[in-house]
Design an enzyme around this catalytic site. Structure first.
Site, PDB file in Angstrom:
ATOM      1  N   ASP A   1       0.851  -1.187   0.000  1.00  0.00           N
ATOM      2  CA  ASP A   1       0.000   0.000   0.000  1.00  0.00           C
ATOM      3  C   ASP A   1       0.888   1.238   0.000  1.00  0.00           C
ATOM      4  O   ASP A   1       2.047   1.195   0.410  1.00  0.00           O
ATOM      5  CB  ASP A   1      -0.963   0.014   1.185  1.00  0.00           C
ATOM      6  CG  ASP A   1      -0.369  -0.587   2.451  1.00  0.00           C
ATOM      7  OD1 ASP A   1       0.870  -0.631   2.571  1.00  0.00           O
ATOM      8  OD2 ASP A   1      -1.130  -1.012   3.325  1.00  0.00           O
TER       9      ASP A   1
ATOM     10  N   GLU B   1      -6.097   3.046   3.345  1.00  0.00           N
ATOM     11  CA  GLU B   1      -6.708   3.622   4.543  1.00  0.00           C
ATOM     12  C   GLU B   1      -8.116   4.152   4.281  1.00  0.00           C
ATOM     13  O   GLU B   1      -8.833   4.504   5.203  1.00  0.00           O
ATOM     14  CB  GLU B   1      -5.829   4.754   5.087  1.00  0.00           C
ATOM     15  CG  GLU B   1      -4.419   4.330   5.506  1.00  0.00           C
ATOM     16  CD  GLU B   1      -4.406   3.468   6.755  1.00  0.00           C
ATOM     17  OE1 GLU B   1      -5.478   3.276   7.363  1.00  0.00           O
ATOM     18  OE2 GLU B   1      -3.333   2.972   7.120  1.00  0.00           O
TER      19      GLU B   1
END
EC number: 3.5.1.47
Length: 372
Positions: free
Chosen positions: A69, A128
């Site tokens: 990520d 997120e």
């Protein structure tokens, strides 16, 4: 290859944190680095603010994926580091700067020394929120290079550097963002009987929703409802017409998540009647459980026991949310915890992972992928 160079890369990435689907500088940094690597075996595709990088194998029969990520959190950094965030209000407080530097280290090795099989590196935005895993998996770009297996890691402040924690089956929970709005009738604080106070309604709802966990969920199962933010009203002497609750739901199974949502909506109908108001649920990000493939995980544990016998730590299931679970819902693989030994937790403004974990993780992943 000097693995310590990736500590410097981490520090550079740490200074340019960007939130979901705004990772333009991060993408540019990654592209600039990747474009300097030997290009004979490399192919690169952009996907929104993310990247897909394929390394062609020498005699491929399958494609092995590795995902990192790349986004940050809207947190004001308080580490005092010389290389702290240059983007006010944003911080790599979940370790994605380390995740990226580790992925670049592994990619750098295989760009010059390709493996037998194809490798796909997924630099995924918006972990997120609002969640980048599911849409990137559904993209044409990913479909063309879809891997047969996929792996990932997440830093863990509670483990020491050199430790890797993993388990077969459920590692991370199902997580759903929760946004609830209450709309009633405002009024003067001196005349409460002429208004419908939404601060009172929302406050009572916070307490009542916890009975879902204690009275509707099997006590041998587990679920958590957390309200992290409450907002209502505008001034102290006016009864609030609106109120808002923001939080999360975490469960160890999709079935339990469905039970929680069903009961929440049933409670809301009762609240509308009891408090003469309108209760609305707003969709947020959902994170599917990280369910490690038993065979793939067992093979990795065997590898660790053979090559890094002091590193393996049996993990426990955690209520942490990670959208890597969407990859594992359709592709076999696993995720593991990487120890970084920080006194501060993930999402803390003072999180300061020990950087020695970076070269260690790169080495482990290179050796593991070479063994596949």
């Amino acid at each position: 290859m000097d693995l310590n160079q990736f500590i410097s890369i981490r520090r550079e990435l740490h200074q340019i944190p960007e939130t979901g689907y705004k990772e333009w500088k991060t993408q540019a940094y990654l592209l600039d680095y990747i474009n300097k690597l030997p290009s004979r075996y490399l192919e690169v595709k952009k996907w929104r603010t993310g990247l897909l990088v394929r390394v062609s194998g020498t005699s491929p029969t399958k494609t092995i994926g590795y995902r990192t990520d790349i986004d940050a959190l809207p947190i004001t950094e308080e580490t005092g580091l010389a290389f702290e965030s240059k983007h006010a209000g944003n911080m790599h407080a979940c370790g994605h700067d380390l995740h990226m530097s580790i992925a670049l280290g592994v990619l750098t090795h295989f760009a010059s020394k390709p493996a037998k099989d194809n490798l796909l590196f997924v630099f995924q935005p918006a972990e997120e929120g609002p969640g980048g895993a599911k849409p990137i998996m559904e993209s044409a770009e990913f479909a063309e290079w879809r891997p047969d297996s996929i792996y990932g890691l997440h830093i863990a402040p509670e483990y020491k550097v050199g430790q890797i924690a993993i388990k077969p089956g459920l590692l991370f929970a199902n997580t759903s963002e929760l946004f609830i709005s209450f709309k009633g009738k405002g009024g003067h604080a001196a005349y409460p009987h002429l208004a419908n106070d939404m601060v009172v309604a929302a406050s009572a709802f916070v307490g009542q929703m916890q009975t879902i966990i204690s009275r509707n969920i099997d006590p041998m199962d587990s679920a958590v409802i957390t309200i992290g933010r409450i907002h209502g009203g505008e001034i102290q002497n006016v009864i609030a017409e609106t109120a808002f609750l923001d939080g999360t739901i975490r469960t160890l199974s999709p079935e339990t998540m469905e039970i929680v949502w069903t009961r929440l909506k049933q409670l809301a109908k009762g609240w509308e009647e009891a408090y003469q108001c309108e209760v609305t649920f707003h969709a947020g990000s959902d994170y599917y459980q990280v369910d490690n493939d038993p065979a793939e995980t067992a093979a990795f544990i065997d590898f660790l026991k053979e090559s890094y016998p002091k590193s393996y730590v049996p993990a426990k299931s955690a209520m942490t949310g990670e959208d890597f679970g969407y990859f594992l819902s359709g592709i076999k693989g696993f995720m593991f915890w990487l120890g970084v030994d920080s006194e501060y937790s993930l999402h803390h403004a003072k999180l300061n992972p020990k950087e020695e974990a970076i070269p260690f993780a790169i080495e482990v992943l290179i050796h593991f992928l070479e063994s596949k």
